[in-house]
Design an enzyme around this catalytic site. Structure first.
Site, PDB file in Angstrom:
ATOM      1  N   THR A 372       0.840  -1.280   0.085  1.00 41.57           N
ATOM      2  CA  THR A 372       0.048   0.176   0.153  1.00 41.57           C
ATOM      3  C   THR A 372       0.766   1.303   0.002  1.00 41.57           C
ATOM      4  OG1 THR A 372      -1.707  -1.202   1.159  1.00 41.57           O
ATOM      5  CG2 THR A 372      -1.844   1.118   1.537  1.00 41.57           C
ATOM      6  N   GLY A 456      -1.755  -4.007   5.394  1.00 41.75           N
ATOM      7  CA  GLY A 456      -2.632  -4.993   5.523  1.00 41.75           C
ATOM      8  C   GLY A 456      -3.284  -4.770   6.911  1.00 41.75           C
TER       9      GLY A 456
END
EC number: 2.3.2.2
Length: 564
Positions: A372, A456
């Protein structure tokens, strides 16, 4: 000789004084950055500079976020890119309110539940065509830009396009993560796009992605419809058909982002804001509600007692995450009940303050209506944006459509294909459970902190640690993000796993041996000094009193904060 002696005495005295008077709670690896006109914090130095230049050129925080994200899709494809999804929380200085955007994509209509059964799968794989969902990123850019943007999209995307064609040099942490893509080299076009010399590029080496530059050029010239209904959509459709994959033109053409209301919970006088499911953001609010009645400040930062209660609160909230967080249109969650103080009071009673719990069950709140990349930006007009974007696992699925320069995300790997009645059970045209979560904090109705933390399932527990570091332990922004963290593994998941053994508690270097031994005596399976998996933070504070921004980017990533 006297000069040398006096110099030695001065240095020794200075060092001794520093050791005696140093603040032992300060974990900062660098100073915070302060500036009045604009502030960016991203995970890559060039992305930060690109976004800041957009603001200097007359753009606002939203323009800068899009420009920086486009650059990160090139420079940090191990975390994000236009094949993935995004979420954002925007503080509008004009409206004096927060807006939430859910720009996540749905599963392909052609892929059915029966396909997984016929192929004896009990989990969606992380690579290949099965976890691919519609990329929501590009539509998210245009939704944000249409509502808040100032500069033309051509100008916003121009820097990323330039670097795609001219190249950039890899930074160390990204280079290391890039090498983990070896297991994706058999996926279509992956090796030729990301391993151009037959291997991953190394730190300091230049990397170009002209295919991505061409894709961004078309988007800049023709708009979002080029990606979802025009030439790029047709190219993705043809690629998918050629390889026997499931994504189709109709999936892309029907995609639409959702504007959503951010949800809040007050923690010791500060309003903490997260986005509702299909993200996991409210897990952080549930944790904070449970922790609010504990005296964390007096217990001490990263003491065994503080860590124990934080971990147990995490385990409780993640059981609810497993049961309730899913596509909000198909499986509405009891949101107000989940984040109510009364529900937190009931859940708190399940925590044993002296002993670890091996498992918890989800609660029954009252039903009420209701890898991310992350970056944070503030501009001179007072707009702020908390922006997060991801492929999910590293490069995502590894599937690269012909000549387009990006990998499709693998977000569909988070669907449950064990229990067809589960709220997050796979179905065609459905939003999967999402891990990426932007966050925001307001105080007395005014903006205070735009922040996020990648990683996550680390994200809600990371958000809570940042909030507590700032509010309970009086750290500055850089200290709060550099301080040693915990990460608890092994909670129940939306894919069907059920925790039964209390999980594993990993601790970064810097947590005392006393805390570690006490936690072990309470039953925690502690694994200290783990090297990675503790997330990556960026944040921007608005200092209302001094009318200036304060930015920080942590040392676990390659980026930095910069302002002017």
């Amino acid at each position: 000789m006297p000069l040398k002696t006096s110099s030695f005495f001065f240095c020794f005295t200075f060092l001794f004084y520093g050791l005696i008077h140093a603040d032992s709670s300060s974990y900062a690896t660098r100073p915070v950055v302060k500036a009045k006109n604009g502030m960016l914090a991203t995970s890559h130095p060039l992305a930060t500079k690109i976004g800041l230049q957009i603001i200097k050129d007359g753009g606002n925080a939203i323009d800068a976020a899009i420009a920086a994200n486009a650059a990160l899709g090139l420079m940090e494809p191990t975390g994000g890119g236009i094949g993935g999804d995004l979420f954002a929380i925007v503080w509008s200085a004009k409206d004096k309110k927060l807006y939430g955007l859910n720009a996540s994509g749905r599963s392909p209509q052609l892929l059915t539940w029966d396909y997984f059964r016929e192929h004896n799968l009990n989990r969606v794989p992380y690579s290949g065509p099965l976890p691919v969902t519609v990329p929501g990123c590009v539509d998210g850019w245009f939704e944000l830009h249409g509502k808040f943007g100032k500069l033309p999209m051509k100008e916003i995307l121009a820097p990323a396009i330039k670097y795609c064609r001219e190249g950039f040099e890899l930074t160390p942490i990204i280079a290391r993560h890039w090498s983990y893509g070896d297991d994706l080299i058999k996926q279509p076009n992956f090796a030729s796009t990301f391993f151009p010399n037959g291997r991953s590029p190394k730190e300091g080496e230049s990397f170009k992605n002209p295919d991505l530059g061409n894709t961004l050029e078309i988007i800049a010239q023709e708009g979002r419809d080029a990606f979802y209904k025009g030439s790029l959509a047709k190219r993705m459709d043809a690629f998918s058909k050629k390889h026997g994959h499931f994504l189709r033109y109709e999936d892309l053409a029907s995609h639409k982002s959702l504007w959503v209301e951010p949800l809040k919970s007050n923690y010791r006088g500060y309003d903490i804001w997260e986005l509702p499911p299909n993200t996991q953001g409210i897990a952080a609010l549930q944790m904070l509600n449970i922790l609010e009645k504990y005296e964390l400040r007096s217990w001490g930062h990263n003491s065994a007692k503080t860590l124990h209660h934080m971990v147990e609160a995490k385990k409780l909230s993640y059981e609810d995450r497993t049961k309730y967080y899913a596509d909000p249109q198909l499986s509405p969650a009891p949101l107000k009940g989940l984040i109510s103080k009364e529900y937190a009071d009931a859940r708190r009673q399940l925590i044993n303050s002296e002993k670890v719990s091996e498992h918890f069950e989800p609660g029954n709140p009252i039903l009420q209506n209701g890898d991310t990349v992350y970056l944070s930006v503030g501009d001179k007009e007072g707009n702020m944006i908390s922006f997060i974007q991801s492929n999910y696992a590293g490069f995502g699925s590894g599937v690269v459509p012909d000549g387009m320069g990006f990998s499709f995300q693998d977000r569909g790997a988070l669907f449950n294909i064990r229990d067809k009645n589960h709220p997050n059970a796979y179905a065609p045209g459905k939003l999967p459970f999402h891990t990426i979560i932007p966050a925001f904090i307001t105080k007395d109705g005014a903006p205070w902190l735009s922040f996020g933390l990648m990683g996550g399932a680390m994200q809600p527990q990371g958000h809570v640690q940042i909030v507590c570091n700032l509010i309970d332990f009086d750290m500055n922004l850089q200290e709060a993000c550099d301080a040693p963290r915990f990460r608890h593994y092994g909670s129940s998941t939306s894919t069907g796993y059920k925790m039964s053994d209390s999980g594993t508690l990993r601790l970064e270097k810097g947590v005392s041996s006393e805390s570690i031994e006490k936690l072990r005596s309470m039953g925690h399976d502690v694994r200290p000094n783990s090297r990675s998996g503790f997330g990556g933070f960026q944040g921007v504070i608005w200092d209302k009193e001094n009318k200036t921004y304060i930015g920080a980017s942590e040392s676990r990533k390659d980026g930095h904060a910069e302002g002017y």
